[in-house]
Design a protein around this motif. Structure first.
Motif, mmCIF file in Angstrom:
data_model
loop_
_atom_site.group_PDB
_atom_site.id
_atom_site.type_symbol
_atom_site.label_atom_id
_atom_site.label_comp_id
_atom_site.label_asym_id
_atom_site.label_seq_id
_atom_site.Cartn_x
_atom_site.Cartn_y
_atom_site.Cartn_z
ATOM 1 N N THR A 175 51.004 35.168 -12.388
ATOM 2 C CA THR A 175 51.638 36.490 -12.438
ATOM 3 C C THR A 175 52.435 36.767 -11.166
ATOM 4 O O THR A 175 53.558 37.295 -11.223
ATOM 5 N N VAL A 222 55.653 34.762 -11.271
ATOM 6 C CA VAL A 222 56.609 35.342 -12.224
ATOM 7 C C VAL A 222 57.176 36.642 -11.676
ATOM 8 O O VAL A 222 58.365 36.945 -11.872
ATOM 9 N N ASP A 223 56.352 37.415 -10.977
ATOM 10 C CA ASP A 223 56.854 38.646 -10.342
ATOM 11 C C ASP A 223 58.061 38.341 -9.454
ATOM 12 O O ASP A 223 59.073 39.060 -9.487
ATOM 13 N N GLU A 246 49.730 32.771 -20.639
ATOM 14 C CA GLU A 246 51.035 32.136 -20.418
ATOM 15 C C GLU A 246 52.118 32.826 -21.229
ATOM 16 O O GLU A 246 53.234 33.047 -20.746
ATOM 17 N N ARG A 264 57.840 38.035 -20.175
ATOM 18 C CA ARG A 264 58.444 38.726 -19.033
ATOM 19 C C ARG A 264 59.662 37.961 -18.515
ATOM 20 O O ARG A 264 60.692 38.562 -18.172
ATOM 21 N N LYS A 275 52.286 35.923 -22.186
ATOM 22 C CA LYS A 275 52.637 37.221 -21.585
ATOM 23 C C LYS A 275 53.664 37.038 -20.464
ATOM 24 O O LYS A 275 54.641 37.789 -20.378
ATOM 25 N N GLU A 276 53.456 36.023 -19.638
ATOM 26 C CA GLU A 276 54.388 35.788 -18.536
ATOM 27 C C GLU A 276 55.709 35.218 -19.031
ATOM 28 O O GLU A 276 56.780 35.539 -18.493
ATOM 29 N N GLU A 313 45.426 32.826 -13.359
ATOM 30 C CA GLU A 313 46.342 33.739 -14.046
ATOM 31 C C GLU A 313 47.039 34.663 -13.055
ATOM 32 O O GLU A 313 48.226 34.975 -13.206
#
Length: 519
Positions: free
Chosen positions: A15, A18-19, A422, A428, A424-425, A11
Motif C-alpha cells: 500500500t 502504491v501510495d 493485490e 488504485r 485493491k491496489e 500488505e
C-alpha cells in the motif's frame, strides 16, 4: 510476530509503495496551469517555424497546415470514396452525403497484417499494395457496377486478373470517383492533395516510406490494381476528418436547438491522440506570403491546423515523468523520444504503463510473490503491450464482491491469479493512470480555447469539441474526468460549462470524403 501480522505487514508495504506511485501520477491544478501555458507557447512557435527545419532546435509543436480553408455546414451532397489508414486497421468507405446533416456509409475494415507493422524490411510498395487490394475487394463487394462499367469499356471480364496493358491504366472514359485519404501519421503537407511522410508512429517501421508522397504511393497501387477510375484528391489527418465530419453533422446548432454553439476543435482520444482547430491565416507564419495571398483572393481567411499534439513537450520540460514512462519510451516503443505526450495519454500505452508498474512491484517483492523470479511470471505479463486498455476499463469500475471482475479479467487476459489485497491496489493504480491521461487530455483543449479566444467570441456563445476514439467513447468515466480537469484548468468552471464534448463516429472517413468533395 504472528502469521496474520506478517501478512498485514506485507500488505502495508504494498500500500505504501502504491501510495507513492499514485502520487507520482497526480496532475495538480498548478501543473495544469503550467502545461497549458507551455502548450500555447508551443503552438505559437509551431506556427512560425517549419517542424522539419534541422536548424531550428526550438520549434514547438508541428502545427501542420492542412490546406483546408473552410468548414462544411451540413448542406453538402454527393457520393465520395474515403480510405483511412490507422494504427491497427485500414478502412475503405463510400460516403453518401445527403445534404441534411446526415450521411450513409458503406465500409470494409481490414486488420493490418503484423508483418507490415513490425517487419523493418517491408517496402513502401508492399504496404500500399495491401491498401490497393483491400480497396479492390471493397469495390467488388459494395460497388461491383464500377468494375462492370470498366469491363464494358474495355470488353473484359470484371473478375479477370488485372492486366498491365496501357488501356487499363489510361482509361479516361469512366466516371471518376474522388477519394479522400485519411492518413494518421505526421506528414509534410504542401497542398491538399499531397504529403510526404515525416516519421511513423504507433507501430509501423517501414523506413522505405519516409520522405515519400503517400498520396502518390496509394494512387500508383490503385492504378496497378485496375482502379484507375478512383482518384485520390485529398489527404487529411484523422483529426482533421473528425473536425470536418462534426461540422457537417452538427450544422447550425443555433437554429436547431436555440444554443449559440460553434465547432472549434476536432480531437482524437484513442489508440493515439491528436487535435486540430481553425487558425487565422495571418498567424500561420510558416506559410509564404504568396500562399496566403492566393487564399485571400478566394475569400479564405482561416485554415485548419493539425497540431500533432501527441508530440507536445518532447523535450520533457514540463510533462510529468515517471520511471515507467522512461522505460516504455526507451525500451518498448517504436519511436523513442517522440510523441511523449501521446505515450502518457493514449489507449495504446495505458495498459503498458500498468504492466510495467506491476513488473516493477514484483521485482521489489511487493506483489505476485508466488512467482520467485521474473522468468517465472506468466509470459503475457512479461510481453510488452500484451495488457490491453480494455482490461483497465473493466477494472476501473469494478464494484463486485472481492473485486471478482478484476480477478477474472487478469485470469483471462494474463493468466495471472491475484489476491484481494493485490486487486485493491491494482484498481488504485488503474484509476491513477486513467486519471492522469484524462487530465493531460484537457491541456490542449484548454490551450486552443484560450489562444483562439473561442469562449468569448459570441454573447452566450458556447463551443463544441468533436471527439473520436476508444477512450472518449468507451472508457468508463473518461469524459467526466476530462471535464473535471477542464474546470481545474485556466478556463475555470465558467469556461468548462461552455464546452460540449460531442462524439463523432466515422469522423476520419466522412471528413476525408468532405475534403475530396471540394478538392
Amino acid at each position: 510476530m504472528s502469521f496474520e501480522n506478517l501478512h498485514k505487514a506485507g500488505e502495508h508495504a504494498l500500500t505504501e509503495a502504491v501510495d507513492k506511485i499514485v502520487k507520482d501520477f497526480e496532475v495538480t491544478p498548478e501543473k495544469l496551469d503550467e502545461l497549458t501555458a507551455y502548450f500555447i507557447e508551443s503552438m505559437e512557435k509551431g506556427l512560425q517555424y517549419d517542424a522539419n527545419d534541422p536548424h531550428n532546435n526550438d520549434r514547438g509543436l508541428p502545427m501542420i497546415p492542412s490546406y483546408v480553408t473552410g468548414k462544411p455546414n451540413g448542406t453538402e451532397q454527393g457520393v465520395l470514396m474515403a480510405a483511412d489508414l490507422g494504427a491497427t486497421h485500414f478502412r475503405v468507405c463510400s460516403v453518401q452525403l445527403n445534404g441534411d446533416h446526415t450521411f450513409n456509409i458503406e465500409q470494409m475494415k481490414s486488420k493490418i497484417p503484423e508483418e507490415l507493422l513490425y517487419d523493418e524490411n517491408v517496402t513502401n510498395d508492399e504496404l500500399f499494395s495491401f491498401l490497393g487490394r483491400r480497396t479492390r475487394a471493397f469495390i467488388r463487394k459494395h460497388h461491383p457496377e464500377v468494375l462492370k462499367n470498366k469491363a464494358l469499356n474495355l470488353n473484359q471480364d470484371p473478375d479477370a486478373p488485372i492486366g498491365d496493358d496501357e488501356d487499363s491504366i489510361n482509361n479516361n472514359t469512366l466516371d471518376v470517383l474522388k477519394m479522400g485519404f485519411s492518413f494518421s501519421y505526421p506528414v509534410d503537407q504542401k497542398s491538399i492533395g499531397s504529403g510526404t511522410l515525416i516519421r511513423w508512429t504507433k507501430g509501423f517501421k517501414i523506413e522505405d516510406t519516409i520522405g515519400k508522397d503517400v498520396v502518390k504511393s496509394f494512387q500508383d497501387q490503385l492504378d496497378a490494381h485496375g482502379l484507375d477510375m478512383i482518384r485520390v484528391v485529398a489527404l487529411t489527418n484523422d483529426t482533421v476528418g473528425t473536425f470536418l465530419a462534426h461540422c457537417y453533422t452538427s450544422g447550425d446548432a443555433e437554429t436547431m436547438t436555440g444554443e449559440v454553439s460553434d465547432p472549434v476543435i476536432g480531437g482524437i482520444f484513442g489508440t493515439g491522440t491528436n487535435g486540430c482547430y481553425m487558425e487565422d491565416l495571418d498567424n500561420i507564419k510558416k506559410l509564404t506570403d504568396e500562399e496566403k495571398a492566393k487564399f485571400k483572393q478566394h475569400g479564405k481567411t482561416k485554415m485548419v491546423i493539425n497540431t500533432e499534439w501527441g508530440s507536445f513537450d518532447n523535450d520533457l520540460l514540463h510533462l510529468p515523468v515517471t520511471q515507467y514512462d522512461i522505460d516504455i519510451d526507451e525500451k518498448f516503443s517504436s519511436n523513442p523520444g517522440f510523441h511523449l505526450f501521446e505515450k502518457r495519454v493514449s489507449a495504446m500505452f495505458l495498459g503498458e504503463i500498468l504492466r510495467n508498474t506491476l513488473v516493477d512491484l514484483h521485482q521489489r517483492r511487493l506483489i505476485l510473490t508466488q512467482y520467485k523470479t521474473h522468468d517465472q511470471l506468466p509470459h503475457r505479463l512479461k510481453t510488452p503491450f500484451e495488457l490491453a486498455t480494455e482490461v483497465l476499463s473493466r477494472i476501473e469500475i469494478d464494484d463486485s464482491s472481492n473485486l471478482r471482475e478484476t480477478e477474472l479479467s487478469f485470469l483471462q487476459s494474463l493468466r495471472l491469479p491475484t489476491t484481494m489485497a493485490e486487486r485493491k491496489e491494482i484498481q488504485r493504480l488503474v484509476r491513477a493512470i486513467s486519471r492522469r491521461s484524462a487530465y493531460l487530455s484537457s491541456v490542449p483543449i484548454a490551450g486552443i480555447l484560450i489562444k483562439t479566444g473561442a469562449l468569448h467570441k459570441r454573447y452566450h456563445g458556447e463551443v463544441e469539441v468533436g471527439c473520436a476514439g476508444s477512450l472518449i467513447e468507451y472508457y468508463p468515466g473518461y469524459r467526466s474526468m476530462l471535464r473535471h480537469a477542464l474546470s481545474l484548468s485556466p478556463i475555470g468552471t465558467d469556461g468548462e460549462r461552455k464546452v460540449h464534448l460531442k462524439q463523432c463516429k466515422d469522423g476520419a472517413t466522412v471528413g476525408s470524403a468532405l475534403c475530396a468533395l471540394v478538392a
